[in-house]
Scaffold this motif. Structure first.
Motif, mmCIF file in Angstrom:
data_model
loop_
_atom_site.group_PDB
_atom_site.id
_atom_site.type_symbol
_atom_site.label_atom_id
_atom_site.label_comp_id
_atom_site.label_asym_id
_atom_site.label_seq_id
_atom_site.Cartn_x
_atom_site.Cartn_y
_atom_site.Cartn_z
ATOM 1 N N ASP A 369 0.845 -1.185 0.000
ATOM 2 C CA ASP A 369 0.000 0.000 0.000
ATOM 3 C C ASP A 369 0.886 1.241 0.000
ATOM 4 O O ASP A 369 2.098 1.163 0.229
ATOM 5 C CB ASP A 369 -0.902 -0.005 1.241
ATOM 6 C CG ASP A 369 -2.091 0.933 1.104
ATOM 7 O OD1 ASP A 369 -2.324 1.438 -0.018
ATOM 8 O OD2 ASP A 369 -2.803 1.149 2.103
ATOM 9 N N PHE A 370 0.275 2.391 -0.255
ATOM 10 C CA PHE A 370 0.992 3.658 -0.162
ATOM 11 C C PHE A 370 1.277 3.968 1.306
ATOM 12 O O PHE A 370 0.535 3.545 2.196
ATOM 13 C CB PHE A 370 0.164 4.783 -0.788
ATOM 14 C CG PHE A 370 -0.081 4.604 -2.255
ATOM 15 C CD1 PHE A 370 0.872 5.018 -3.183
ATOM 16 C CD2 PHE A 370 -1.247 4.012 -2.716
ATOM 17 C CE1 PHE A 370 0.656 4.859 -4.547
ATOM 18 C CE2 PHE A 370 -1.470 3.847 -4.075
ATOM 19 C CZ PHE A 370 -0.513 4.269 -4.992
ATOM 20 N N SER A 371 2.306 4.741 1.547
ATOM 21 C CA SER A 371 2.673 5.055 2.930
ATOM 22 C C SER A 371 1.648 5.962 3.591
ATOM 23 O O SER A 371 1.341 5.820 4.773
ATOM 24 C CB SER A 371 4.056 5.713 2.977
ATOM 25 O OG SER A 371 4.081 6.880 2.164
ATOM 26 N N ASP A 372 1.075 6.913 2.812
ATOM 27 C CA ASP A 372 0.066 7.818 3.358
ATOM 28 C C ASP A 372 -0.660 8.503 2.204
ATOM 29 O O ASP A 372 -0.372 8.257 1.027
ATOM 30 C CB ASP A 372 0.683 8.856 4.296
ATOM 31 C CG ASP A 372 1.821 9.641 3.652
ATOM 32 O OD1 ASP A 372 1.780 9.845 2.418
ATOM 33 O OD2 ASP A 372 2.751 10.037 4.370
ATOM 34 N N ALA A 373 -1.607 9.384 2.548
ATOM 35 C CA ALA A 373 -2.412 10.050 1.523
ATOM 36 C C ALA A 373 -1.562 10.950 0.627
ATOM 37 O O ALA A 373 -1.836 11.096 -0.573
ATOM 38 C CB ALA A 373 -3.518 10.863 2.201
ATOM 39 N N ASN A 374 -0.512 11.555 1.185
ATOM 40 C CA ASN A 374 0.348 12.418 0.363
ATOM 41 C C ASN A 374 1.055 11.633 -0.730
ATOM 42 O O ASN A 374 1.222 12.110 -1.861
ATOM 43 C CB ASN A 374 1.378 13.123 1.256
ATOM 44 C CG ASN A 374 0.749 14.189 2.128
ATOM 45 O OD1 ASN A 374 -0.137 14.899 1.668
ATOM 46 N ND2 ASN A 374 1.195 14.301 3.363
#
Length: 468
Positions: A369-374
């Motif tokens: 998954d991506f690390s965070d929304a940014n």
């Protein structure tokens, strides 16, 4: 020491010869109450019995009363043999049930049960449910029904409320009191004060068309009637495939009622959705695949097995922990060996945004998954540039794929930002509809035709509508 439990029946003289002999053989004898017809008869016949009416006064409710009565008898049995006399049959009495469970050496001398006595009085034969009035709350009630021990107005009110909630307050019943009975509506049960230890009610079965309150079993029966040889032509023509769209539509109508905070609508739409589920089980019963009870049993078992933080040894301190435990138990139950199998199990027919969000959430559990929304935002910009490139090159064959990648990235942005992409798009769609209506009204107010305006002119009106 041995405990002998003896039923006294309902009338004076119902006690069996074996019961009478056991009660007069010199053992210590307890009498549940001296205030009933049979209780008074025991004392009048000279049986040396100790009434336990004092236990009623020190008990807070029916549960503690039954436990306290049993405690008196069990305590005495530690040093001598004991006889315990109760109205009706031994099976009518909860304190007797407690004694039977806790004491190894118990003899039971049966008698006429209260339920069978009152049922026979109105000609009720065959199967029926029976309950003490003190034990009726929280029970799943069915018809025909016999309720005994309605010995005061307060208990009568509790019985009335329990039955009215299940069957409606107009349901007819037979009310027994002072050796007589009369037919009343259940809402009238506590109007008078004519109650004693022989008071009871009997409610016979009702045809479907006479009922005003129904159960899941009633709905099941109605659907089977509609599907029968002489049933409704439309209902008979349906199949598990033909109702698929109805299931989807009813689910969305329920969601719509929830979004509108329409409680009456939620009630109605919940019923419509349950109907579709019952339809599916009836189709399955006709194919001899599974039954409604199988489906209900399955979901109950699933809830217990997946909530091991409630019904097992797992611990959950917040909603996120609880969801992790649910997913862990689900993967174990389904026998998934790989993360790919877990992702593939997301239903294909879900709305695309919901399916994408579920797939992304499950991929996260495998550390993909991506690390965070940014980080997702950067991916959204990357995918947007790729869409722009394909659009500029007029590559229609690959444009659909790049647009899909962009949408998936945006769904991930919503997910990692903590909200549903489906809900976000729904809100924006509703917002667009409202702005469209305002834009249209502004155009009409100026006496113009929206269809004849240029894109630039419509944009001007649209921007103006945002101010309202």
């Amino acid at each position: 020491m041995k405990i002998t439990l003896i039923g006294l029946g309902v009338k004076d003289g119902d006690i069996s010869l074996a019961g009478y002999q056991s009660a007069t053989c010199g053992k210590k004898v307890f009498l549940r109450t001296a205030l009933s017809v049979c209780g008074k008869a025991v004392l009048d016949r000279g049986i040396n019995a100790i009434p336990l009416d004092f236990v009623y006064e020190k008990s807070k409710n029916f549960d503690t009363l039954s436990r306290n009565l049993a405690k008196e008898v069990l305590s005495a049995s530690k040093t001598e043999e004991v006889v315990y006399l109760v109205d009706g049959d031994v099976v009518d009495d909860v304190s007797c049930s407690i004694i039977i469970k806790k004491h190894k050496d118990v003899e039971i001398i049966p008698c006429v049960s209260k339920a069978s006595y009152f049922a026979s009085k109105v000609g009720l034969s065959g199967g029926y449910q029976s309950s003490s009035a003190y034990d009726i709350e929280g029970r799943e009630l069915t018809l025909p029904l016999v309720v005994y021990d309605i010995d005061n107005s307060f208990i009568a009110s509790k019985v009335k409320l329990a039955i009215s909630d299940r069957f409606g307050d107009e349901i007819p019943c037979y009310k027994f009191f002072n050796g007589n009975f009369k037919k009343i509506k259940i809402y009238e049960l506590d109007f008078e004060t004519e109650f004693d230890y022989s008071s009871a009610i009997v409610i016979d079965a009702l045809p479907l068309i006479e009922k005003t309150r129904f159960s899941l079993d009633d709905l099941h029966e109605i659907v089977k009637v509609l599907r029968s040889e002489n049933g409704c032509p439309w209902d008979r023509a349906q199949t598990k495939e033909s109702i698929r769209q109805d299931v989807i539509e009813e689910a969305y109508e329920l969601v719509d009622a929830i979004n509108r905070e329409d409680e009456a609508g939620m009630c109605e739409e919940s019923g419509d959705l349950i109907l579709q589920a019952v339809f599916s089980t009836v189709f399955a019963e006709e194919r001899k695949c599974f039954t409604l009870r199988d489906a209900v049993s399955g979901i109950c078992q699933k809830l217990i097995e997946r909530h091991t933080h409630i019904f097992g040894t797992d611990k959950a301190t917040n909603a996120e922990n609880a969801l992790e435990i649910w997913d862990k138990n689900k993967q174990k139950e389904k026998g998934f060996q790989t993360g790919g199998e877990y992702l593939e199990s997301v239903p294909f027919n879900l709305p695309a945004l919901i399916r994408a969000q579920k797939v992304g959430s499950r991929a996260k559990k495998s550390n993909m998954d991506f690390s965070d929304a940014n980080a997702v935002f950067e991916k959204v910009l990357e995918e947007l540039n790729e869409v722009k490139a394909e659009l500029t090159a007029n590559n229609k064959d690959t444009l659909i794929s790049e647009v899909g990648d962009l949408l998936f990235a945006i769904v991930s942005l919503a997910r990692l930002s903590g909200f549903s992409a489906e809900e976000a798009l729904t809100l924006s769609t509703d917002k667009f509809i409202e702005r469209f209506k305002k834009t249209e009204n502004l155009i009409l107010k100026d006496g113009k035709d929206m269809k004849s305006l240029s894109a630039e002119e419509i944009d001007q009106y649209y921007n103006e509508s945002k101010k309202y």
